[in-house]
Design a protein around this motif. Structure first.
Motif, PDB file in Angstrom:
ATOM      1  N   UNK A   9       0.872  -1.175   0.000  1.00 26.82           N
ATOM      2  CA  UNK A   9       0.000   0.000   0.000  1.00 26.82           C
ATOM      3  C   UNK A   9       0.904   1.218   0.000  1.00 26.82           C
ATOM      4  N   UNK A  10       0.673   2.139  -0.922  1.00 33.61           N
ATOM      5  CA  UNK A  10       1.431   3.384  -0.957  1.00 33.61           C
ATOM      6  C   UNK A  10       0.733   4.423  -0.103  1.00 33.61           C
ATOM      7  N   UNK A  11       1.524   5.148   0.677  1.00 33.58           N
ATOM      8  CA  UNK A  11       1.033   6.302   1.423  1.00 33.58           C
ATOM      9  C   UNK A  11       1.793   7.498   0.856  1.00 33.58           C
ATOM     10  N   UNK A  12       1.091   8.328   0.098  1.00 32.07           N
ATOM     11  CA  UNK A  12       1.722   9.475  -0.559  1.00 32.07           C
ATOM     12  C   UNK A  12       1.746  10.689   0.346  1.00 32.07           C
ATOM     13  N   UNK A  13       2.867  11.387   0.345  1.00 32.12           N
ATOM     14  CA  UNK A  13       3.041  12.614   1.114  1.00 32.12           C
ATOM     15  C   UNK A  13       3.420  13.733   0.154  1.00 32.12           C
ATOM     16  N   UNK A  14       2.734  14.867   0.254  1.00 34.87           N
ATOM     17  CA  UNK A  14       3.023  16.025  -0.595  1.00 34.87           C
ATOM     18  C   UNK A  14       2.993  17.270   0.282  1.00 34.87           C
ATOM     19  N   UNK A  15       3.951  18.154   0.080  1.00 40.20           N
ATOM     20  CA  UNK A  15       3.935  19.418   0.806  1.00 40.20           C
ATOM     21  C   UNK A  15       4.455  20.521  -0.092  1.00 40.20           C
ATOM     22  N   UNK A  24      12.627  22.533   5.220  1.00 41.32           N
ATOM     23  CA  UNK A  24      12.395  22.284   6.651  1.00 41.32           C
ATOM     24  C   UNK A  24      11.414  21.119   6.837  1.00 41.32           C
ATOM     25  N   UNK A  25      10.342  21.107   6.059  1.00 34.24           N
ATOM     26  CA  UNK A  25       9.360  20.030   6.140  1.00 34.24           C
ATOM     27  C   UNK A  25       9.973  18.710   5.703  1.00 34.24           C
ATOM     28  N   UNK A  26      10.846  18.738   4.711  1.00 29.29           N
ATOM     29  CA  UNK A  26      11.519  17.523   4.260  1.00 29.29           C
ATOM     30  C   UNK A  26      12.318  16.889   5.398  1.00 29.29           C
ATOM     31  N   UNK A  27      13.046  17.710   6.140  1.00 28.46           N
ATOM     32  CA  UNK A  27      13.811  17.175   7.277  1.00 28.46           C
ATOM     33  C   UNK A  27      12.882  16.553   8.309  1.00 28.46           C
ATOM     34  N   UNK A  28      11.757  17.203   8.567  1.00 29.19           N
ATOM     35  CA  UNK A  28      10.787  16.685   9.535  1.00 29.19           C
ATOM     36  C   UNK A  28      10.170  15.369   9.054  1.00 29.19           C
ATOM     37  N   UNK A  29       9.821  15.299   7.767  1.00 26.09           N
ATOM     38  CA  UNK A  29       9.247  14.068   7.199  1.00 26.09           C
ATOM     39  C   UNK A  29      10.248  12.927   7.342  1.00 26.09           C
ATOM     40  N   UNK A  30      11.509  13.177   7.024  1.00 25.30           N
ATOM     41  CA  UNK A  30      12.534  12.141   7.155  1.00 25.30           C
ATOM     42  C   UNK A  30      12.670  11.683   8.602  1.00 25.30           C
ATOM     43  N   UNK A  31      12.623  12.635   9.523  1.00 22.50           N
ATOM     44  CA  UNK A  31      12.750  12.305  10.940  1.00 22.50           C
ATOM     45  C   UNK A  31      11.570  11.460  11.424  1.00 22.50           C
ATOM     46  N   UNK A  32      10.366  11.865  11.070  1.00 25.10           N
ATOM     47  CA  UNK A  32       9.152  11.181  11.541  1.00 25.10           C
ATOM     48  C   UNK A  32       8.944   9.821  10.881  1.00 25.10           C
ATOM     49  N   UNK A  77       2.820  14.985  11.745  1.00 21.35           N
ATOM     50  CA  UNK A  77       3.350  15.884  10.719  1.00 21.35           C
ATOM     51  C   UNK A  77       2.529  17.164  10.691  1.00 21.35           C
ATOM     52  N   UNK A  78       3.092  18.262  10.204  1.00 21.90           N
ATOM     53  CA  UNK A  78       2.324  19.509  10.110  1.00 21.90           C
ATOM     54  C   UNK A  78       1.118  19.346   9.177  1.00 21.90           C
ATOM     55  N   UNK A  79       0.075  20.138   9.407  1.00 25.30           N
ATOM     56  CA  UNK A  79      -1.114  20.047   8.550  1.00 25.30           C
ATOM     57  C   UNK A  79      -0.844  20.382   7.086  1.00 25.30           C
ATOM     58  N   UNK A  80       0.282  21.012   6.807  1.00 24.13           N
ATOM     59  CA  UNK A  80       0.615  21.352   5.415  1.00 24.13           C
ATOM     60  C   UNK A  80       1.036  20.126   4.605  1.00 24.13           C
ATOM     61  N   UNK A  81       1.279  18.993   5.270  1.00 20.65           N
ATOM     62  CA  UNK A  81       1.653  17.768   4.560  1.00 20.65           C
ATOM     63  C   UNK A  81       0.379  17.004   4.220  1.00 20.65           C
TER      64      UNK A  81
END
Length: 91
Positions: A9-15, A24-32, A77-81
């Motif tokens: 199952x793919x879970x797509x993330x877009x920001x 900044x969001x990319x670093x957070x996504x990688x961390x989470x 994750x932030x609501x922007x993702x």
């Protein structure tokens, strides 16, 4: 073998945002998502003069979704993702 549906199952993330916000969001996504099968994030692409967009995909073995650990991480994750299960596009 290659980790594509229907075997995962793919879970797509877009920001989106400014170049700095996307980075900044990319670093957070990688961390989470550390320890998950994360594909990407792809290099950000310009949407307009001042807006950029980045994407990534988490591959979850079929039958393992929904997973409480992954959903908890996604909720943090932030609501922007934007999160989409089995997105139409992955690249």
């Amino acid at each position: 073998r290659y980790g594509y549906p229907p075997f995962v199952t793919f879970v797509g993330l877009t920001w989106k945002g400014t170049a700095a916000a996307v980075e900044k969001t990319e670093r957070l996504v990688k961390e989470k998502t550390r320890g998950l099968d994360l594909v990407g994030p792809l290099p950000p692409g310009a949407v307009s003069k001042s807006e950029w967009q980045a994407r990534a995909v988490i591959r979850v073995p079929k039958g393992a979704w929904p997973d409480p650990d992954i959903t908890g991480r996604l909720k943090s994750l932030p609501p922007s993702v934007e999160v989409v299960i089995d997105p139409d596009e992955i690249v």
